[in-house]
Motif scaffolding. Structure first.
Motif, PDB file in Angstrom:
ATOM      1  N   GLY A 108      33.146  -9.906  19.235  1.00  0.00           N
ATOM      2  CA  GLY A 108      32.062  -9.329  20.011  1.00  0.00           C
ATOM      3  C   GLY A 108      30.998 -10.362  20.359  1.00  0.00           C
ATOM      4  N   SER A 109      30.656 -11.187  19.389  1.00  0.00           N
ATOM      5  CA  SER A 109      29.643 -12.213  19.653  1.00  0.00           C
ATOM      6  C   SER A 109      30.080 -13.151  20.764  1.00  0.00           C
ATOM      7  CB  SER A 109      29.376 -13.037  18.385  1.00  0.00           C
ATOM      8  OG  SER A 109      28.827 -12.229  17.384  1.00  0.00           O
ATOM      9  N   PHE A 138      21.549  -4.940  18.762  1.00  0.00           N
ATOM     10  CA  PHE A 138      22.392  -5.876  18.008  1.00  0.00           C
ATOM     11  C   PHE A 138      23.471  -6.395  18.953  1.00  0.00           C
ATOM     12  CE2 PHE A 138      25.978  -7.317  15.545  1.00  0.00           C
ATOM     13  CZ  PHE A 138      25.380  -8.088  14.568  1.00  0.00           C
ATOM     14  N   HIS A 139      23.457  -7.699  19.195  1.00  0.00           N
ATOM     15  CA  HIS A 139      24.477  -8.266  20.085  1.00  0.00           C
ATOM     16  C   HIS A 139      25.320  -9.335  19.412  1.00  0.00           C
ATOM     17  CE1 HIS A 139      23.056  -5.862  23.397  1.00  0.00           C
ATOM     18  NE2 HIS A 139      21.833  -6.307  23.227  1.00  0.00           N
ATOM     19  N   GLU A 190      23.069  -1.925  24.992  1.00  0.00           N
ATOM     20  CA  GLU A 190      24.112  -1.116  24.346  1.00  0.00           C
ATOM     21  C   GLU A 190      23.899   0.339  24.788  1.00  0.00           C
ATOM     22  OE1 GLU A 190      24.150  -2.114  19.799  1.00  0.00           O
ATOM     23  OE2 GLU A 190      22.292  -2.829  20.687  1.00  0.00           O
ATOM     24  N   ASP A 223      26.702  -4.021  26.631  1.00  0.00           N
ATOM     25  CA  ASP A 223      27.422  -4.433  25.425  1.00  0.00           C
ATOM     26  C   ASP A 223      28.109  -3.194  24.863  1.00  0.00           C
ATOM     27  OD1 ASP A 223      28.309  -5.029  22.898  1.00  0.00           O
ATOM     28  OD2 ASP A 223      26.479  -6.084  22.268  1.00  0.00           O
ATOM     29  N   VAL A 225      30.696  -3.438  22.774  1.00  0.00           N
ATOM     30  CA  VAL A 225      31.517  -3.937  21.668  1.00  0.00           C
ATOM     31  C   VAL A 225      31.824  -2.798  20.691  1.00  0.00           C
ATOM     32  CG1 VAL A 225      31.455  -5.434  19.622  1.00  0.00           C
ATOM     33  CG2 VAL A 225      30.806  -6.339  21.871  1.00  0.00           C
ATOM     34  N   GLN A 226      30.811  -1.945  20.454  1.00  0.00           N
ATOM     35  CA  GLN A 226      31.008  -0.837  19.517  1.00  0.00           C
ATOM     36  C   GLN A 226      31.376   0.466  20.239  1.00  0.00           C
ATOM     37  OE1 GLN A 226      28.682   0.942  15.587  1.00  0.00           O
ATOM     38  NE2 GLN A 226      28.333  -1.108  16.287  1.00  0.00           N
ATOM     39  N   LYS A 252      35.458  -4.985  18.881  1.00  0.00           N
ATOM     40  CA  LYS A 252      35.757  -4.069  17.767  1.00  0.00           C
ATOM     41  C   LYS A 252      37.081  -3.292  17.858  1.00  0.00           C
ATOM     42  CE  LYS A 252      31.453  -3.822  15.312  1.00  0.00           C
ATOM     43  NZ  LYS A 252      30.259  -4.366  15.954  1.00  0.00           N
TER      44      LYS A 252
HETATM   45  C1  LIG Z   1      29.603  -5.663  16.150  1.00  0.00           C
HETATM   46  C2  LIG Z   1      28.828  -5.881  17.392  1.00  0.00           C
HETATM   47  C3  LIG Z   1      28.684  -7.150  17.957  1.00  0.00           C
HETATM   48  C4  LIG Z   1      29.199  -8.407  17.295  1.00  0.00           C
HETATM   49  O1  LIG Z   1      30.582  -8.422  17.224  1.00  0.00           O
HETATM   50  P1  LIG Z   1      31.311  -9.500  16.248  1.00  0.00           P
HETATM   51  O2  LIG Z   1      32.761  -9.241  16.484  1.00  0.00           O
HETATM   52  O3  LIG Z   1      30.845  -9.198  14.867  1.00  0.00           O
HETATM   53  O4  LIG Z   1      30.901 -10.844  16.692  1.00  0.00           O
HETATM   54  C5  LIG Z   1      28.010  -7.255  19.164  1.00  0.00           C
HETATM   55  N1  LIG Z   1      27.513  -6.165  19.775  1.00  0.00           N
HETATM   56  C6  LIG Z   1      27.623  -4.923  19.258  1.00  0.00           C
HETATM   57  C7  LIG Z   1      27.064  -3.768  19.995  1.00  0.00           C
HETATM   58  C8  LIG Z   1      28.270  -4.751  18.040  1.00  0.00           C
HETATM   59  O5  LIG Z   1      28.354  -3.521  17.520  1.00  0.00           O
END
Ligand SMILES: *Cc1c(COP(=O)(O)O)cnc(C)c1O
Length: 401
Positions: A108-109, A138-139, A190, A223, A225-226, A252
């Motif tokens: 995600g990072s 959180f990014h 997010e 973002d 990612v989650q 994720k």
């Molecule tokens: C977990 C997360 C990240 C970071 O992902 P990693 O795989 O740990 O680097 C970035 N953004 C969001 C919204 C997340 O939940």
């Protein structure tokens, strides 16, 4: 490791000192995990919203095994069928149309680092260097992504961070004021703030961000990612309010436990990167790509998103009645259970003692992110264990019922 003392000593001695690890897990199957002492746990955190098919799912096992035995890595100098198949599927699921493009990374990072570079490519020719993020965001932990993660404990030891990163309150007024100041290259949002405690955005916030980004010639970067990869009951959370971003990041759950992340661009933003501006040695490797493609294909063919929505509703309705629960947030199977008192860490610990895995992203919030495959059996087991954990904490805190 023969005893729990031994692994705890080894963990303290050999692993980077980044926090306590209360269990050592040796095996998983479906929604259950087993620790080194043979104790069974119900996993309703899913490795932080990652294990969307649970543990050791046959689709996952088969995809990893078959691709590992065929072709695992060729570097970014070449491509492979799994990479092309995954990119085409992601474009279709995100609804980019022809003009979309996909960049594949490993986390995600890294996905967000790619998005930050996209923002620079867009903003620099315009003299726009501000990248907006939201309070509570959180990014990620890499330095660029960390610059957009405005939390003193995470950021301060690593100053100075990325110039131009700017956090704003999560209000439409603050959004309008920030764009009015000018110089905005991009805003990164997010759709639901997972790490902040499954916090939803105010009504119309995303739509207003879209309008302002368009009006000020800035990028809207989401973002996911989650929230992506089906976690909220749609492929991407932006598909609920139906706001079209310029770019979206994911990671994720996308490969159900295999490391993979990436960036999808829409429209003109798809032409910003050019040869030499970005890449990743591992990114888009055939092994990770095939696993993600197989996982997403299975979610599609089994219509698991319908289960995500239905089971999410079922869980939210059931836990709303429980001791010390004040409400629920989130969408699909990304659920924040809010508590009347800041005792979420104690609840998570009491749950673990009873064989239930959840976590406390904020002092008064328990997060649930179970597998998309859960059914009545898993939900019944969860409800029993969770109610016991809540009741135990309510008692020790002497919180009136
Ligand atoms: C977990 C997360 C990240 C970071 O992902 P990693 O795989 O740990 O680097 C970035 N953004 C969001 C919204 C997340 O939940």
């Amino acid at each position: 490791m023969s005893s729990s003392i031994e692994w705890k000593v080894a963990a303290e001695r050999d692993l980077m000192n980044l926090g306590s690890r209360p269990r050592l897990f040796v095996r998983g199957e479906g929604s259950h995990l087993w620790d080194d002492e043979g104790t069974r746990y119900l996993d309703f955190l899913g490795g932080i919203a990652v294990n969307c098919l649970g543990h050791a799912h046959p689709v996952f096992v088969e995809a990893v095994s078959r691709q590992a035995a065929t072709l695992a890595h060729v570097s970014n100098l070449y491509t492979s069928e799994p990479q092309l198949a995954l990119a085409a599927r992601l474009k279709r699921l995100a609804g980019t149309g022809e003009q979309g493009r996909v960049f594949l990374a490993n986390s995600g990072s890294e996905a967000n680092e790619s998005a930050i570079k996209l923002a620079r490519l867009h903003g620099n020719p315009r003299g726009a260097q501000t990248i907006l993020c939201l309070e509570g965001a959180f990014h990620g932990r890499t330095t660029g992504a960390l610059s957009l993660t405005p939390k003193a404990a995470y950021q301060d030891p690593f100053a100075p961070l990325l110039p131009g990163a700017k956090a704003i309150p999560v209000t439409i007024e603050a959004l309008e004021a920030a764009f009015a100041e000018g110089g905005v290259a991009a805003i990164v949002i997010e759709p639901i703030q997972g790490e902040a405690g499954v916090r939803e955005l105010p009504e119309r916030f995303l739509a207003r961000a879209r309008e302002l980004a368009t009006a000020h010639d800035a990028l809207l970067i989401l973002d996911e990612v989650q929230t992506g990869s089906g976690r909220t009951g749609r492929w991407f959370a932006f598909q609920h309010p139906d706001v079209v971003p310029d770019a979206v990041t994911f990671a994720k759950g996308v490969a159900a436990g295999f490391p993979l992340g990436g960036l999808i661009t829409f429209g003109a933003a798809s032409e910003l990167f050019s040869p030499g501006t970005h890449n990743s040695t591992f990114g888009g490797n055939p092994l990770a790509s095939h696993v993600a493609d197989a996982v997403l294909g299975f979610i599609e063919s089994e219509d698991l998103l319908a289960n995500v929505t239905a089971r999410g509703d079922q869980l939210r309705a059931a836990v709303a009645e429980y001791p010390i629960v004040s409400g629920t947030r989130g969408a699909g199977l990304l659920i924040g259970v809010t508590l009347e008192e800041p005792v979420a860490p104690q609840v998570a610990a009491a749950a673990l003692e009873r064989g239930l895995i959840v976590n406390a992203p904020a002092a008064d919030v328990i997060r649930l992110a179970p597998a998309y495959t859960i059914g009545d059996a898993e939900i019944d087991e969860f409800l029993n264990l969770f109610r016991e954990a809540l009741a135990a904490v309510a008692q020790t805190q002497e919180i009136p019922a």
